[in-house]
Write an enzyme that holds these catalytic residues in place. Sequence first.
Site, PDB file in Angstrom:
ATOM      1  CB  CYS A   1      -0.893  -0.033   1.239  1.00 36.01           C
ATOM      2  SG  CYS A   1      -1.988   1.378   1.378  1.00 36.01           S
ATOM      3  N   PRO A   2       0.578   2.226  -0.787  1.00 35.81           N
ATOM      4  CG  PRO A   2       0.539   4.508  -1.493  1.00 35.81           C
ATOM      5  CD  PRO A   2       1.360   3.481  -0.691  1.00 35.81           C
TER       6      PRO A   2
END
Length: 77
Positions: free
Chosen positions: A16-17
């Site tokens: 992430c992200p």
Amino acid sequence: MSTTIAKTLDLKGLSCPLPIVKTAQAIKGLQSGEVLEALATDPGSVPDFIAWCRSTGNELVEQTTDDGVFRFVIRKR
């Protein structure tokens, strides 16, 4: 009814992200109604993809998990 995949993204190994960022970039190149398949290994991508689809209006057609790989099938709005 079968779904034709217009583009597949291999996001395995990304955290992430990045899976969402790369998916957002890729979906811009698709026409409305086309389908993108994203493959990720980050468990955090499951709630991320659900929230991202909800916030962008893209449809999460399918979400499955197989041997630690999360598969998301998304139809562009």
